[in-house]
Design a protein around this motif. Structure first.
Motif, PDB file in Angstrom:
ATOM      1  N   ILE A  72     -26.307  13.445 -26.746  1.00 11.72           N
ATOM      2  CA  ILE A  72     -26.239  12.007 -26.526  1.00 11.72           C
ATOM      3  C   ILE A  72     -25.592  11.271 -27.684  1.00 11.72           C
ATOM      4  O   ILE A  72     -24.821  10.329 -27.479  1.00 11.72           O
ATOM      5  N   ASP A  73     -25.847  11.729 -28.918  1.00 14.51           N
ATOM      6  CA  ASP A  73     -25.251  11.022 -30.048  1.00 14.51           C
ATOM      7  C   ASP A  73     -23.778  11.376 -30.230  1.00 14.51           C
ATOM      8  O   ASP A  73     -23.073  10.738 -31.022  1.00 14.51           O
ATOM      9  N   GLY A  74     -23.286  12.362 -29.509  1.00 14.40           N
ATOM     10  CA  GLY A  74     -21.873  12.722 -29.604  1.00 14.40           C
ATOM     11  C   GLY A  74     -21.043  12.222 -28.450  1.00 14.40           C
ATOM     12  O   GLY A  74     -19.816  12.452 -28.426  1.00 14.40           O
ATOM     13  N   ILE A  75     -21.691  11.562 -27.494  1.00 15.70           N
ATOM     14  CA  ILE A  75     -20.953  11.095 -26.317  1.00 15.70           C
ATOM     15  C   ILE A  75     -19.862  10.084 -26.676  1.00 15.70           C
ATOM     16  O   ILE A  75     -18.742  10.154 -26.146  1.00 15.70           O
ATOM     17  N   PRO A  76     -20.101   9.107 -27.566  1.00 16.02           N
ATOM     18  CA  PRO A  76     -18.992   8.195 -27.909  1.00 16.02           C
ATOM     19  C   PRO A  76     -17.774   8.929 -28.455  1.00 16.02           C
ATOM     20  O   PRO A  76     -16.629   8.579 -28.109  1.00 16.02           O
ATOM     21  N   ALA A  77     -17.984   9.943 -29.275  1.00 16.33           N
ATOM     22  CA  ALA A  77     -16.849  10.709 -29.793  1.00 16.33           C
ATOM     23  C   ALA A  77     -16.184  11.504 -28.684  1.00 16.33           C
ATOM     24  O   ALA A  77     -14.945  11.636 -28.648  1.00 16.33           O
ATOM     25  N   LEU A  78     -16.963  12.029 -27.758  1.00 19.48           N
ATOM     26  CA  LEU A  78     -16.386  12.771 -26.636  1.00 19.48           C
ATOM     27  C   LEU A  78     -15.551  11.856 -25.747  1.00 19.48           C
ATOM     28  O   LEU A  78     -14.493  12.265 -25.231  1.00 19.48           O
ATOM     29  N   VAL A  79     -16.004  10.641 -25.574  1.00 24.74           N
ATOM     30  CA  VAL A  79     -15.224   9.667 -24.782  1.00 24.74           C
ATOM     31  C   VAL A  79     -13.877   9.407 -25.437  1.00 24.74           C
ATOM     32  O   VAL A  79     -12.828   9.339 -24.779  1.00 24.74           O
TER      33      VAL A  79
ATOM     34  N   VAL B 296     -18.555  12.479 -15.331  1.00 22.11           N
ATOM     35  CA  VAL B 296     -18.831  11.309 -16.158  1.00 22.11           C
ATOM     36  C   VAL B 296     -19.833  10.389 -15.459  1.00 22.11           C
ATOM     37  O   VAL B 296     -20.775   9.881 -16.082  1.00 22.11           O
ATOM     38  N   GLY B 297     -19.620  10.160 -14.148  1.00 25.32           N
ATOM     39  CA  GLY B 297     -20.555   9.313 -13.409  1.00 25.32           C
ATOM     40  C   GLY B 297     -21.959   9.910 -13.359  1.00 25.32           C
ATOM     41  O   GLY B 297     -22.961   9.186 -13.501  1.00 25.32           O
ATOM     42  N   TRP B 298     -22.032  11.209 -13.163  1.00 21.07           N
ATOM     43  CA  TRP B 298     -23.349  11.862 -13.130  1.00 21.07           C
ATOM     44  C   TRP B 298     -24.052  11.725 -14.485  1.00 21.07           C
ATOM     45  O   TRP B 298     -25.231  11.409 -14.551  1.00 21.07           O
ATOM     46  N   THR B 299     -23.319  11.950 -15.560  1.00 19.95           N
ATOM     47  CA  THR B 299     -23.906  11.830 -16.899  1.00 19.95           C
ATOM     48  C   THR B 299     -24.351  10.393 -17.163  1.00 19.95           C
ATOM     49  O   THR B 299     -25.420  10.149 -17.760  1.00 19.95           O
ATOM     50  N   LEU B 300     -23.541   9.432 -16.726  1.00 22.29           N
ATOM     51  CA  LEU B 300     -23.882   8.022 -16.914  1.00 22.29           C
ATOM     52  C   LEU B 300     -25.158   7.665 -16.169  1.00 22.29           C
ATOM     53  O   LEU B 300     -26.037   6.976 -16.711  1.00 22.29           O
ATOM     54  N   ASN B 301     -25.301   8.141 -14.956  1.00 21.25           N
ATOM     55  CA  ASN B 301     -26.497   7.827 -14.171  1.00 21.25           C
ATOM     56  C   ASN B 301     -27.744   8.446 -14.805  1.00 21.25           C
ATOM     57  O   ASN B 301     -28.800   7.797 -14.887  1.00 21.25           O
TER      58      ASN B 301
ATOM     59  N   GLN C  89     -30.996   6.416 -16.409  1.00 24.11           N
ATOM     60  CA  GLN C  89     -32.371   6.615 -15.955  1.00 24.11           C
ATOM     61  C   GLN C  89     -33.307   6.976 -17.114  1.00 24.11           C
ATOM     62  O   GLN C  89     -34.491   6.613 -17.094  1.00 24.11           O
ATOM     63  N   LYS C  90     -32.783   7.690 -18.118  1.00 25.13           N
ATOM     64  CA  LYS C  90     -33.613   8.134 -19.238  1.00 25.13           C
ATOM     65  C   LYS C  90     -33.384   7.294 -20.492  1.00 25.13           C
ATOM     66  O   LYS C  90     -33.713   7.714 -21.594  1.00 25.13           O
ATOM     67  N   GLN C  91     -32.816   6.110 -20.326  1.00 22.56           N
ATOM     68  CA  GLN C  91     -32.477   5.288 -21.479  1.00 22.56           C
ATOM     69  C   GLN C  91     -33.713   4.949 -22.306  1.00 22.56           C
ATOM     70  O   GLN C  91     -33.655   4.883 -23.534  1.00 22.56           O
ATOM     71  N   ALA C  92     -34.843   4.778 -21.631  1.00 24.65           N
ATOM     72  CA  ALA C  92     -36.061   4.392 -22.343  1.00 24.65           C
ATOM     73  C   ALA C  92     -36.481   5.452 -23.362  1.00 24.65           C
ATOM     74  O   ALA C  92     -37.129   5.133 -24.372  1.00 24.65           O
ATOM     75  N   GLU C  93     -36.129   6.726 -23.117  1.00 25.35           N
ATOM     76  CA  GLU C  93     -36.523   7.789 -24.038  1.00 25.35           C
ATOM     77  C   GLU C  93     -35.771   7.699 -25.362  1.00 25.35           C
ATOM     78  O   GLU C  93     -36.221   8.249 -26.361  1.00 25.35           O
TER      79      GLU C  93
ATOM     80  N   ALA D 155     -28.800   5.394 -27.211  1.00 22.68           N
ATOM     81  CA  ALA D 155     -28.504   5.397 -25.781  1.00 22.68           C
ATOM     82  C   ALA D 155     -27.540   4.268 -25.419  1.00 22.68           C
ATOM     83  O   ALA D 155     -26.643   4.447 -24.594  1.00 22.68           O
ATOM     84  N   GLU D 156     -27.714   3.123 -26.020  1.00 17.88           N
ATOM     85  CA  GLU D 156     -26.882   1.966 -25.660  1.00 17.88           C
ATOM     86  C   GLU D 156     -25.410   2.233 -25.949  1.00 17.88           C
ATOM     87  O   GLU D 156     -24.536   1.947 -25.121  1.00 17.88           O
ATOM     88  N   ALA D 157     -25.122   2.799 -27.119  1.00 17.95           N
ATOM     89  CA  ALA D 157     -23.717   3.083 -27.459  1.00 17.95           C
ATOM     90  C   ALA D 157     -23.141   4.130 -26.528  1.00 17.95           C
ATOM     91  O   ALA D 157     -21.967   4.030 -26.105  1.00 17.95           O
ATOM     92  N   ALA D 158     -23.923   5.139 -26.177  1.00 15.64           N
ATOM     93  CA  ALA D 158     -23.433   6.187 -25.283  1.00 15.64           C
ATOM     94  C   ALA D 158     -23.170   5.633 -23.895  1.00 15.64           C
ATOM     95  O   ALA D 158     -22.136   5.936 -23.273  1.00 15.64           O
ATOM     96  N   ILE D 159     -24.069   4.778 -23.394  1.00 19.56           N
ATOM     97  CA  ILE D 159     -23.884   4.202 -22.054  1.00 19.56           C
ATOM     98  C   ILE D 159     -22.663   3.290 -22.024  1.00 19.56           C
ATOM     99  O   ILE D 159     -21.852   3.311 -21.087  1.00 19.56           O
ATOM    100  N   ARG D 160     -22.498   2.475 -23.054  1.00 13.86           N
ATOM    101  CA  ARG D 160     -21.367   1.551 -23.099  1.00 13.86           C
ATOM    102  C   ARG D 160     -20.035   2.302 -23.105  1.00 13.86           C
ATOM    103  O   ARG D 160     -19.099   1.932 -22.392  1.00 13.86           O
ATOM    104  N   SER D 161     -19.951   3.372 -23.911  1.00 13.95           N
ATOM    105  CA  SER D 161     -18.695   4.115 -23.985  1.00 13.95           C
ATOM    106  C   SER D 161     -18.414   4.854 -22.679  1.00 13.95           C
ATOM    107  O   SER D 161     -17.257   4.893 -22.214  1.00 13.95           O
ATOM    108  N   MET D 162     -19.437   5.437 -22.067  1.00 14.41           N
ATOM    109  CA  MET D 162     -19.232   6.154 -20.807  1.00 14.41           C
ATOM    110  C   MET D 162     -18.865   5.203 -19.674  1.00 14.41           C
ATOM    111  O   MET D 162     -18.054   5.538 -18.804  1.00 14.41           O
TER     112      MET D 162
END
Length: 830
Positions: free
Chosen positions: A742-749, A775-780, A784-788, A795-802
């Motif tokens: 999750i913390d590497g998703i912005p770099a992957l984007v 990408v859509g599946w990962t975003l969904n 759903q697990k953003q609260a964790e 999570a917010e940065a990863a969701i925004r970039s995806m």
């Protein structure tokens, strides 16, 4: 005969009553009285409540004694009463006394039998089992010997009689002379017949010679079979155990003799005597066929040849005793020959040495016994006896595993047999790999109990290490040091979830999990591993024991950190030392795995927050050691096979996961720029062609983007055409490995975005559709697990970039679909 007495006279009795037998009865009663007193004194501590009952018993005994004379004189008034009432009274009192004794014993609280140790218990049960087995074997061999002796005796008698019948008749010459005399008398007195062809000696025809040769050979075979049966009797007598030995010594001697019988195939040798009888019978039949052949002088040669054959056989039976003292073949003077030979050349036995006789007895009990008590006693001995190297214990292990899985509802037995099986796994014995797996029915119980197994071994190792440090005696230190090694090896046996493992199994390095928890479910603190850090830094290093260092590193990986503050520097120094190129692959890779488990704590170290005792120089050295752990021969030709091959998927994935975590820190990105970046680039094509794909593709792309973000130019473009499979694999795993990536998703984007500009006919339509789906599946899933992940703020940065990437991909896919439909419409119109 009467005599005066100052005491009260007993009732009159018959004179015949006072004799030697009566005196014996009186003494017997006195002994009984004393025995009761002894019983009371012996049982008094545990039976204080029964004093009155036992006192009444002794008082009754005393009353009986007062009614019986204590000397050989006849009492007064002997003629008044007969002996019958006295004897009846005595018998009645005796019966009452015995009843009281039984009642006392019934009411006693007998102290429980003191427990015997596992060793004595095992040898007691073993002796019962082995004696029955030995008696059965002796009975069978004796039966065979009896048959050989009986049949051999009968056959010898028949052959001897036949040989006597084959002899030429000496009366033939006399009969011929009588015939000639009759002819002379009948013809004339002047005719003299020619008697030159007559001889006083007996002539043998060739057929007779050959027949007798076979007959004599047959007789010799029969006699030698009986002779061999006699020797077999002597061999059986040698299997008896001596006297004056302890229970353990006698059991060991029994096992060694049984091993000797099995190894030298004594039963097969006895069966060979039956072959002698068969040959004897065959030769006897041949002798009957050629009974009338012409005589030849080679009959002695045949007998000599057959005798020589048996001499060779006999020598082959007794010669093993000279080289092998455990041979079951014994004959007169054979021990003397063996002693003479051994005094000059020394003894050498291929049988297990006396040291391994115990383990042989334990294995025999486990593999053959069906008595639960016998199996339990033998199993308890497994950790206590030495086992010969490379011996196949598959059958023994299978028996233990069956009991282990059957005891899943009895915790103590389950743990006991689990530890016994682990003890076999850490030894250099052979166990078939498929037997190490846990069946599906016992899988859940094994997973639940793994932590207890590892915790017990860890605590045992720590206790032995404390005793090692508190003693100065070399022998005691050696003993505790060996116990620490055993504890570490035992922990590794439970390192995998679905099976027992051999400690040197490579899967433990990359896939093992050595984490454990206390009985209250709390995880151990880093401080609880301090003793093992000290052991790794001092004892293991001084001894140069690669095996123990590798074991200690894998156990320390359970800390998932760098240890307590006081031991952190020592631990990092040990890791650096163990990752040097000169160390064995297992040690280097175990250290790499330990670093992988501590990667998050390493990534948090910076110049602004340097822990006490750690400096930048130490961290730089650790960075260089990471590279040598995977590339020990960077300046040499890399091996194509083995743990040091150029591309090892488990090793390199572990290495890339470390870099993925470390590149979160910009200072680590600076350290990893040179050699590590080169290594990562060389792995790109390897992972591009590797199937099945794994998360390493995602890790690599994120590492490249993080280093590039520091204005470090990469020597290649990760988004070029041949790198597209990496991006595809990365997003395919991103949806399944959310927690790690999750913390590497912005770099992957950011790595993925350049491909969108390469939208042309070279890019397959399905590639964009699959990428958009992933990408859509990962975003969904992340939404759903953003609260964790709210607390971490990632999570917010990863969701925004995806979401931005998905918004860019959607129009492209829509345009591709529209273009495809237009092409289909145009084709249909044409």
């Amino acid at each position: 005969m009467t005599s005066a007495s100052s005491r009260h006279s007993p009732p009159p009795i018959d004179a015949d009553f006072v004799n030697n037998d009566n005196v014996t009865d009186v003494d017997h009663l006195k002994n009984m009285s004393s025995t009761v007193e002894e019983i009371r004194d012996e049982l008094e501590p545990n039976n204080a409540n029964n004093d009155s009952e036992r006192g009444g018993l002794v008082e009754n005994m005393s009353n009986i004694l007062e009614q019986v004379p204590d000397n050989g004189t006849k009492p007064n008034n002997a003629i008044e009463n007969p002996v019958v009432p006295i004897e009846a009274n005595l018998a009645k009192n005796m019966s009452n006394t015995l009843e009281q004794i039984l009642d006392v014993f019934k009411g006693l609280t007998i102290a429980p039998e003191r427990g015997i140790d596992d060793n004595s218990k095992f040898w007691q049960i073993y002796q019962k089992s082995s004696i029955g087995f030995r008696n059965s074997l002796v009975k069978q061999v004796n039966s065979d010997i009896s048959i050989i002796l009986t049949f051999g005796g009968l056959l010898s008698a028949v052959i001897a009689t036949s040989i006597a019948g084959m002899q030429p008749n000496p009366g033939d010459t006399t009969n011929t002379l009588l015939v000639q005399l009759i002819q002379i008398a009948a013809n004339s007195t002047n005719s003299v017949p020619d008697v030159s062809n007559l001889s006083s000696s007996t002539h043998y025809s060739s057929s007779t010679v050959l027949a007798q040769a076979f007959a004599y050979a047959s007789l010799l075979f029969s006699l030698f079979a009986a002779f061999g049966a006699v020797f077999a009797k002597q061999w059986l007598n040698s299997c008896k155990t001596g006297r004056g030995m302890s229970l353990e010594e006698r059991g060991i001697e029994i096992q060694m003799k049984l091993d000797g019988i099995e190894y030298f195939r004594m039963e097969s040798i006895v069966q060979g005597f039956f072959g002698h009888l068969q040959i004897s019978l065959l030769l006897f039949c041949v002798s009957l066929i050629v009974n009338m052949w012409a005589q030849q002088p080679n009959i002695c040669i045949v007998i000599i040849c057959i005798t020589a054959i048996y001499i060779l056989f006999y020598s082959g039976a007794i010669l093993p005793l000279i080289w092998h003292p455990d041979s079951p073949f014994h004959a007169p003077r054979s021990r003397l020959l063996a002693a003479i030979f051994q005094s000059y050349f020394g003894a050498s036995s291929r049988l297990p040495l006396y040291t391994y006789a115990k383990s042989s007895a334990v294995r025999w009990m486990l593999e053959t016994s069906t008595n639960p008590e016998s199996i339990d006693a033998a199993a308890a001995m497994v950790p206590r006896v030495p086992w010969p190297p490379n011996v196949d214990l598959s059958s023994t292990f299978l028996r233990l595993r069956e009991i282990f899985e059957a005891c899943h509802d009895r915790d103590e037995l389950y743990v006991k047999y689990g530890k016994i099986m682990a003890n076999l796994c850490i030894r250099s014995t052979k166990i078939r790999p498929e037997l190490l797996s846990i069946s599906q029915n016992a899988y859940n119980k094994f997973v639940e109990t793994r932590s207890r197994f590892m915790r017990d071994a860890f605590m045992a190792g720590r206790a032995d290490y404390d005793q090692l440090k508190n003693t100065q005696e070399r022998d005691t230190q050696r003993k505790h040091r060996a116990s620490v090694r055993t504890a570490l090896r035992t922990m590794l046996v439970y390192g995998l979830y679905n099976r027992f493992s051999r400690p040197d199994d490579e899967d433990l390095v990359w896939h093992g999990d050595q984490r454990w928890h206390h009985s209250d479910e709390h995880e151990p603190s880093c401080g609880e591993f301090d003793w093992l850090v000290d052991y790794l830094a001092t004892d293991a290093e001084n001894l140069g024991d690669d095996e123990t260092e590798g074991d200690a590193l894998l156990v320390l990986s359970a800390m998932q950190g760098l240890g307590s503050p006081t031991k952190r520097q020592s631990y990092i120094s040990s890791l650096i030392r163990c990752m040097r190129s000169t160390r064995s692959p297992r040690v280097r890779h175990s250290a790499l795995r330990a670093v992988c488990e501590a990667r998050e704590e390493l990534a948090s170290i910076s110049s602004a927050s340097m822990p006490q005792g750690i400096n930048a120089q130490l961290i730089d050295e650790l960075s260089r050691s990471l590279l040598t752990s995977v590339c020990p021969n960077d300046d040499q030709t890399t091996l194509n096979t083995g743990p040091d091959t150029f591309f090892h998927v488990d090793r390199d994935t572990c290495y890339i996961r470390i870099l993925y975590a470390l590149t979160k820190n910009n200072e680590w990105c600076q350290r990893l720029h040179n050699g590590h970046l080169k290594r990562c680039i060389s792995l790109v094509d390897r992972y591009r062609h590797y199937r099945p794909s794994n998360a390493a593709s995602c890790y690599l792309l994120v590492v490249f983007e993080r280093i590039k973000a520091l204005d470090k130019d990469l020597p290649f473009n990760p988004a070029e055409k041949k790198r597209r499979p990496l991006i595809e694999d990365a997003w395919n795993h991103a949806k399944d490995s959310m927690a790690d990536l999750i913390d590497g998703i912005p770099a992957l984007v950011k790595v993925t975005e350049p491909i969108l500009t390469a939208f042309d006919d070279d890019v397959p339509r399905w590639w964009f559709r699959d990428l958009t789906t992933n990408v859509g599946w990962t975003l969904n899933r992340l939404t759903q697990k953003q609260a964790e992940y709210v607390n971490d703020g990632i999570a917010e940065a990863a969701i925004r970039s995806m979401k931005g990437l998905y918004d860019e991909l959607s129009p492209i896919v829509k345009q591709l679909n529209t273009s495809q439909r237009d092409n289909l419409d145009g084709s249909s119109e044409s």
